[in-house]
Design an enzyme around this catalytic site. Structure first.
Site, PDB file in Angstrom:
ATOM      1  N   GLU A 164       0.835  -1.309   0.609  1.00  0.00           N
ATOM      2  CA  GLU A 164      -0.112  -0.094   0.184  1.00  0.00           C
ATOM      3  C   GLU A 164       0.918   1.058   0.127  1.00  0.00           C
ATOM      4  OE1 GLU A 164      -2.808   0.696  -0.332  1.00  0.00           O
ATOM      5  OE2 GLU A 164      -3.303   2.649   0.399  1.00  0.00           O
ATOM      6  N   TYR A 165       1.855   0.752   0.673  1.00  0.00           N
ATOM      7  CA  TYR A 165       2.608   2.764   0.818  1.00  0.00           C
ATOM      8  C   TYR A 165       3.350   2.370  -1.055  1.00  0.00           C
ATOM      9  CZ  TYR A 165       6.861   5.526   2.070  1.00  0.00           C
ATOM     10  OH  TYR A 165       7.688   5.874   2.041  1.00  0.00           O
ATOM     11  N   ILE A 177      32.764  15.467  24.514  1.00  0.00           N
ATOM     12  CA  ILE A 177      32.929  15.437  26.130  1.00  0.00           C
ATOM     13  C   ILE A 177      33.119  14.253  26.827  1.00  0.00           C
ATOM     14  CG2 ILE A 177      30.186  14.877  27.216  1.00  0.00           C
ATOM     15  CD1 ILE A 177      29.166  12.841  25.165  1.00  0.00           C
ATOM     16  N   GLU A 211      21.684   8.951  29.261  1.00  0.00           N
ATOM     17  CA  GLU A 211      20.923   7.996  28.370  1.00  0.00           C
ATOM     18  C   GLU A 211      22.245   6.940  27.951  1.00  0.00           C
ATOM     19  OE1 GLU A 211      19.833  11.614  27.237  1.00  0.00           O
ATOM     20  OE2 GLU A 211      21.860  12.138  25.694  1.00  0.00           O
ATOM     21  N   LYS A 259      25.249   5.907  24.789  1.00  0.00           N
ATOM     22  CA  LYS A 259      26.215   7.081  24.010  1.00  0.00           C
ATOM     23  C   LYS A 259      26.170   5.675  23.321  1.00  0.00           C
ATOM     24  CE  LYS A 259      30.763   8.988  23.929  1.00  0.00           C
ATOM     25  NZ  LYS A 259      31.504   8.268  22.851  1.00  0.00           N
ATOM     26  N   ARG A 277      30.573  16.599  12.019  1.00  0.00           N
ATOM     27  CA  ARG A 277      30.855  16.655  12.977  1.00  0.00           C
ATOM     28  C   ARG A 277      31.771  18.188  12.532  1.00  0.00           C
ATOM     29  NH1 ARG A 277      34.306  15.296  17.430  1.00  0.00           N
ATOM     30  NH2 ARG A 277      34.467  16.899  18.831  1.00  0.00           N
ATOM     31  N   CYS A 306      35.717 -36.667  10.508  1.00  0.00           N
ATOM     32  CA  CYS A 306      35.766 -37.568  10.041  1.00  0.00           C
ATOM     33  C   CYS A 306      36.629 -38.653   8.716  1.00  0.00           C
ATOM     34  CB  CYS A 306      34.644 -37.868   9.719  1.00  0.00           C
ATOM     35  SG  CYS A 306      34.225 -37.471   8.610  1.00  0.00           S
TER      36      CYS A 306
HETATM   37  S1  IVH Z   1      26.018  14.661  23.934  1.00  0.00           S
HETATM   38  C1  IVH Z   1      27.556  18.751  24.592  1.00  0.00           C
HETATM   39  N1  IVH Z   1      25.158  12.241  24.248  1.00  0.00           N
HETATM   40  O1  IVH Z   1      29.358  11.025  21.725  1.00  0.00           O
HETATM   41  C2  IVH Z   1      27.728  17.258  24.430  1.00  0.00           C
HETATM   42  N2  IVH Z   1      27.148  12.589  22.767  1.00  0.00           N
HETATM   43  O2  IVH Z   1      31.938  13.688  22.174  1.00  0.00           O
HETATM   44  C3  IVH Z   1      27.381  17.178  22.813  1.00  0.00           C
HETATM   45  N3  IVH Z   1      27.382  10.597  21.567  1.00  0.00           N
HETATM   46  O3  IVH Z   1      31.027  12.167  19.011  1.00  0.00           O
HETATM   47  C4  IVH Z   1      27.611  15.058  22.767  1.00  0.00           C
HETATM   48  N4  IVH Z   1      26.140   9.545  22.081  1.00  0.00           N
HETATM   49  O4  IVH Z   1      28.762  11.812  19.041  1.00  0.00           O
HETATM   50  C5  IVH Z   1      25.845  13.361  23.353  1.00  0.00           C
HETATM   51  N5  IVH Z   1      23.887  10.340  24.014  1.00  0.00           N
HETATM   52  C6  IVH Z   1      24.645  11.172  23.759  1.00  0.00           C
HETATM   53  C7  IVH Z   1      25.512  10.532  22.717  1.00  0.00           C
HETATM   54  C8  IVH Z   1      26.707  11.464  22.102  1.00  0.00           C
HETATM   55  C9  IVH Z   1      26.887   9.556  21.508  1.00  0.00           C
HETATM   56  C10 IVH Z   1      28.893  10.949  21.025  1.00  0.00           C
HETATM   57  C11 IVH Z   1      28.787  11.648  20.152  1.00  0.00           C
HETATM   58  C12 IVH Z   1      29.813  12.514  20.161  1.00  0.00           C
HETATM   59  C13 IVH Z   1      30.732  12.270  21.325  1.00  0.00           C
HETATM   60  C14 IVH Z   1      31.055  13.454  22.609  1.00  0.00           C
END
Ligand code: IVH
Length: 717
Positions: free
Chosen positions: A46-47, A94, A130, A132, A153, A458
Site C-alpha cells: 500500500e505504501y 564530552i 542515556e 552513548k 561534525r 571423520c
Molecule cells: S552529547 C555537548 N549524547 O559522543 C555534548 N553525545 O564526545 C554533545 N555521542 O561524537 C554530545 N551518544 O556523537 C551526546 N547520548 C549522547 C551521545 C553522544 C553518542 C557521541 C557524540 C560525540 C561524542 C561526544
C-alpha cells in the site's frame, strides 16, 4: 479532518496540487510509523502504491515537487566533493570517564556538586542518563520544519554538507511534525544496527567481497560517500540527543523534556533513558545498561550523564571544548588487538569447515575471548591474516567473536604502545583506515595456513564447489559433527518418516554415544531407550515400532534421506525414475548422472563424491542389511519414450487436466516440462487465459497445441 480522510476525500476528484500534498503528508506519516515507531499501519504494498501515485503526479506536474517529498530521499546526484559548512553553534565533545566501574559516575556527581558550590547536605542533583551511541555525530538543520541542511561534525567548528546522504535515512524526517520553530538544529548520532551490519557483511562474504570492520566505521564511511545511492544501500539509523542553533522556540526547562519534544517532532529518540537523582541513579543506570548491552540491537560504547536542568547547564558552562555538565562513562571495548596464535578447523552441523582463530586470550566486550571465527579461507586471505599477526577481535551482542582485521605491520608499533596505554580504539581505527591492502605493494602476502584436504573429524574428503566460498566435509552421515543433523534429516517425514525421533532424543542418543551412524538406529533396543531421560517404556516401544515401519520405504525417500548435498526430494525422484535401482546410481559416472532430467554438474559431482567414499557405501550396505528395503524398478528407457528429448511449456488453464497432471503425463512420456518459452522449446500447450508465454511462442514460431491435441499426442484419446 485527519490526513487519511483528507486523502480519501481528495482521491475522488482531487486537484493535482491538493492530491500531491495529501499524498506527501500520508507517506511521511507512514514513513514515521514504519521507520521511527516500528509500527506500520499499512502493508508495504500500500505504501508503494501511494508512493508510485505521488511519483506519477510529480512527473506530470514537476512544479508540484517539494523538498519534503518522500520521492526525493534518494534523488541526489554524485558529487565531486563535499562542501564545508560552518556550525553556527559548535559541535562539542564530552569528557570521558574511562574506568568501567561505578567510580566514574560518583566522580562526575562530585565534580558537578563542587562546581555548583553545593553543600554536602544539599539535595541531590537531577540527571538525565542515556546511551552513548557508537556511530558518528551529525547536525540536522530544520527551517520552518523542513530539513534544509545535514552536516558532519568535522572539527566541531566546520563540518561537511552531507544533506543528500542523510535524506536517504528513513528515520530522519524530511519534515517535522506539529508546530515547528523557524530554526531548529538537532544533534544526534547516525549508526548502523548490528543486524543490518551482519547482513551487509554476510552479503559481502558470499560475493567474495571485502567485509567491514564494525558498524561505526561502516556508517561513518557511508555518510561521507559522494554517491547517495551507495548510502541508501547501507541501511543506516539515527537517534537525536541534543540541540544546536534554535530560533523562535521556547526551550523546555530540562534535557529530558527537550528529548520528549524532539520525539514529538517525529525524530527518533532512544527509549533507553532515565531522569534520576544523584550519583545513585547514575550508578544504577550504568549497571542496568551494562547488563542489557548485548541485547541492544546496536553498539554503544558507554552511557552519557547530563545535568537535567538546562538552567544549571548554563550555569556550569564549558571548559575548553567540553561541557562541564555532561560526561561519557564507558564500557569495556568491543574490539581489541591480540596475537593470532594459531588456526584450527571447526566442522559445523552442515559440514561447513570454519577456520577458527586461536588467540592470545584478550578481554573484549566484557568477557575473555580466546577463539574467534575467521569465517572462510577466502576471507582469511583477503585480510592477509597470518599466524603470528596482531589481529583485531570484535565481540558485540550475541554474535560470536570474530577476527575482523589484521593490524598492518606499519601500525604494529602503535598496537604495542596501545597495549601499555589502553588506547586500543586508536589502533582499531588506524587499522580500519589503513585497511589490509594499504601495505600490499611492499609486503607480499605469504599465507602460513592451508585448508585440510581431509575432514579433521571423520577423514572424509573436503570439497568446495565452484563459485562457493565455503569448504565442506563430504562425510555426511559418517561425520560426527554432522551426525545429529544427518539423523534428523533421515528421520523426517518426507524421508524415512520415523515418528518420535526428534531433536531432544537425537541429542541424547548422539551425546550418549548410543547412535554413531544411521545403521545404529536399527540396533536400538527397548532397554537402552527406556533408560534415557524422560523416556517412558511406552514411548520407547512406539519408537521401535516407528523404526521397524520405516524399513519399508521407497527408493526416492531413501536417497533423499541420505542427506547428499544438493539431492532434494525432486532430484531423488528423478534419479530413482531414471536409474530404477540404487546400485546403478551408486556406480554411475558423472557423465551418466548428467543424463538425468534436471541433474547438472553440481548435483552430479556431489553424488559422485558421496558414493565414491567407502564409508558411505558401507553405511548404505548396513542399512540394507538391517532390513531397509524398497521396490526396485527397471531403468526408464528414456530414449524409447514417445516424447523423449522434447521440451514442452504449459500456459493458461486447460479444460480438464490440472497443471500438475499435464506435467506428470508429459514427463511420463519422456518430455521435459520447462517454465518459460525459449528457442529450445519444442511445443507450447495453451489453455484458457494464456498470457505472455503464448505471445512468446508465436513470436518464435513455436507450435502451439490445446489439451485435446496433447491428449492425442500422448495416445490418451
Ligand atoms: S552529547 C555537548 N549524547 O559522543 C555534548 N553525545 O564526545 C554533545 N555521542 O561524537 C554530545 N551518544 O556523537 C551526546 N547520548 C549522547 C551521545 C553522544 C553518542 C557521541 C557524540 C560525540 C561524542 C561526544
Amino acid at each position: 479532518m485527519s490526513q487519511t480522510d483528507l486523502f480519501a476525500a481528495n482521491s475522488q476528484n482531487p486537484e493535482p496540487a491538493q492530491e500531491a500534498a495529501a499524498l506527501r503528508a500520508l507517506l511521511n506519516r507512514h514513513a514515521h510509523l514504519y521507520y521511527v515507531l516500528d509500527a506500520p499501519e499499512v502493508p508495504d504494498a500500500e505504501y508503494d502504491r501511494l508512493f508510485q501515485r505521488l511519483q506519477a503526479l510529480e512527473q506530470a506536474h514537476p512544479e508540484l515537487l517539494t523538498p519534503d517529498s518522500p520521492t526525493q530521499r534518494v534523488g541526489g546526484r554524485v558529487l565531486d566533493s563535499l562542501r564545508a559548512v560552518r556550525h553556527r553553534v559548535p559541535m562539542l565533545s564530552i569528557q570521558t570517564e574511562t574506568d568501567t566501574t561505578e567510580a566514574g559516575a560518583r566522580a562526575f556527581d562530585a565534580r558537578v556538586r563542587r562546581e555548583l558550590g553545593l553543600a554536602a547536605d544539599a539535595p541531590p542533583v537531577e540527571y538525565a542518563a542515556e546511551l552513548k551511541f557508537d556511530g558518528l555525530a551529525i547536525s540536522l538543520r530544520y527551517e520552518d520544519g523542513l530539513l534544509v541542511l545535514g552536516s558532519t561534525r568535522g572539527d566541531g567548528e566546520t563540518g561537511e554538507d552531507v544533506t543528500q546522504n542523510l535524506r536517504t535515512i528513513g528515520q530522519i524526517p524530511l519534515k517535522l511534525q506539529g508546530e515547528a520553530p523557524p530554526v531548529l538544529e538537532v544533534r544526534g548520532e547516525v549508526y548502523m544496527r548490528r543486524d543490518d551490519f551482519e547482513r551487509l557483511n554476510e552479503r559481502q562474504r558470499e560475493a567474495g567481497e571485502k567485509t567491514f570492520i564494525n558498524p561505526r566505521n561502516t556508517a561513518a564511511g557511508a555518510i561521507r560517500q559522494l554517491d547517495p545511492a551507495l548510502v541508501a544501500a547501507r541501511k543506516l539509523s539515527f537517534f537525536a540527543y541534543g540541540l544546536g542553533e534554535v530560533q523562535g522556540w521556547a526551550l523546555p526547562d530540562t534535557h529530558g523534556a527537550m528529548l520528549d519534544a524532539l520525539q514529538a517532532f517525529g525524530l527518533p529518540v532512544s527509549a533507553e533513558r532515565i531522569v534520576g537523582a544523584g550519583a545513585q541513579a547514575l550508578v544504577a543506570f550504568h549497571q542496568h545498561v551494562a547488563a542489557r548491552r548485548d541485547e541492544l540491537p546496536f553498539d554503544i560504547d558507554g552511557v552519557v550523564y547530563k545535568v537535567n536542568s538546562l538552567a544549571l547547564q548554563r550555569q556550569l558552562g564549558f571548559k575548553s571544548r567540553e561541557p562541564r555538565w555532561a560526561v561519557a562513562h564507558k564500557y569495556p571495548a568491543q574490539e581489541q588487538v591480540t596475537r593470532l596464535n594459531g588456526i584450527e578447523i571447526q566442522v559445523g552441523r552442515t559440514g561447513k569447515l570454519t577456520p577458527v582463530a586461536k588467540l592470545e586470550p584478550v578481554f573484549v566486550g566484557g568477557t575473555t575471548v580466546s577463539n574467534a571465527t575467521l569465517h572462510n579461507l577466502f576471507e582469511l586471505r583477503r585480510k592477509r591474516a597470518r599466524v603470528g599477526d596482531q589481529v583485531i577481535v570484535r565481540r558485540a551482542g550475541d554474535v560470536i567473536p570474530e577476527v575482523v582485521g589484521v593490524v598492518p605491520t606499519v601500525l604494529a608499533p602503535l598496537a604495542e604502545r596501545a597495549a601499555r596505554t589502553g588506547d586500543e580504539e586508536a589502533v582499531v581505527d588506524a587499522a580500519a583506515q589503513a585497511g589490509p591492502t594499504a601495505i600490499a605493494p611492499r609486503v607480499p602476502y605469504v599465507p602460513n595456513f592451508r585448508m585440510p584436504r581431509q575432514c579433521p573429524i571423520c577423514g572424509s574428503a573436503v570439497v568446495r564447489e565452484k563459485g562457493e566460498v565455503n569448504h565442506r566435509c563430504s562425510g555426511g552421515i559418517v561425520c560426527a559433527a554432522q551426525r545429529k543433523q544427518a539423523i534428523l534429516h533421515y528421520a523426517q517425514r518426507r524421508a524415512m518418516d520415523i515418528e518420535g525421533l526428534g531433536d531432544k532424543l537425537v541429542d541424547q542418543l548422539v551425546d550418549g554415544g548410543i547412535v554413531r551412524s544411521l545403521p545404529d538406529l536399527y540396533r536400538l533396543g527397548l532397554t537402552a531407550l527406556a533408560a534415557l531421560d524422560r523416556m517412558a517404556e511406552k514411548s520407547a516401544a512406539n519408537l521401535l515400532k516407528a523404526l521397524e515401519d520405516s524399513k519399508k520405504t521407497t527408493l526416492p525417500r531413501f536417497l533423499f534421506g541420505l542427506g547428499i548435498r544438493h539431492v532434494g526430494e525432486s532430484t531423488a525422484k528423478d534419479l530413482a525414475r531414471h536409474f530404477g535401482q540404487l546400485d546403478r546410481i551408486m556406480d554411475a559416472t558423472e557423465g551418466q548422472l548428467l543424463e538425468v532430467n534436471d541433474v547438472g554438474p553440481v548435483v552430479a559431482q556431489s553424488l559422485h563424491t558421496f558414493f565414491a567414499q567407502p564409508h558411505n557405501r558401507e553405511a548404505v550396505a548396513q542399512l540394507r542389511a538391517a532390513g531397509v528395503h524398497w521396490e526396485e524398478g527397471a531403468p526408464a528407457e528414456r530414449a524409447s519414450l514417445p516424447l523423449a528429448g522434447q521440451t514442452f511449456v504449459l500456459t493458461g488453464t486447460l479444460p480438464t487436466l490440472s497443471r500438475d497432471e499435464a506435467k506428470e503425463r508429459l514427463e511420463a512420456a519422456g518430455a521435459k516440462v520447462a517454465g518459460s518459452v525459449s528457442k529450445k522449446t519444442h511445443c507450447v500447450v495453451a489453455g484458457e487465459e494464456a498470457g505472455s508465454k503464448l505471445d512468446k511462442a508465436r513470436e518464435l514460431g513455436i507450435p502451439v497445441i490445446d489439451e485435446a491435441a496433447l491428449l492425442a499426442l500422448l495416445g490418451l484419446r
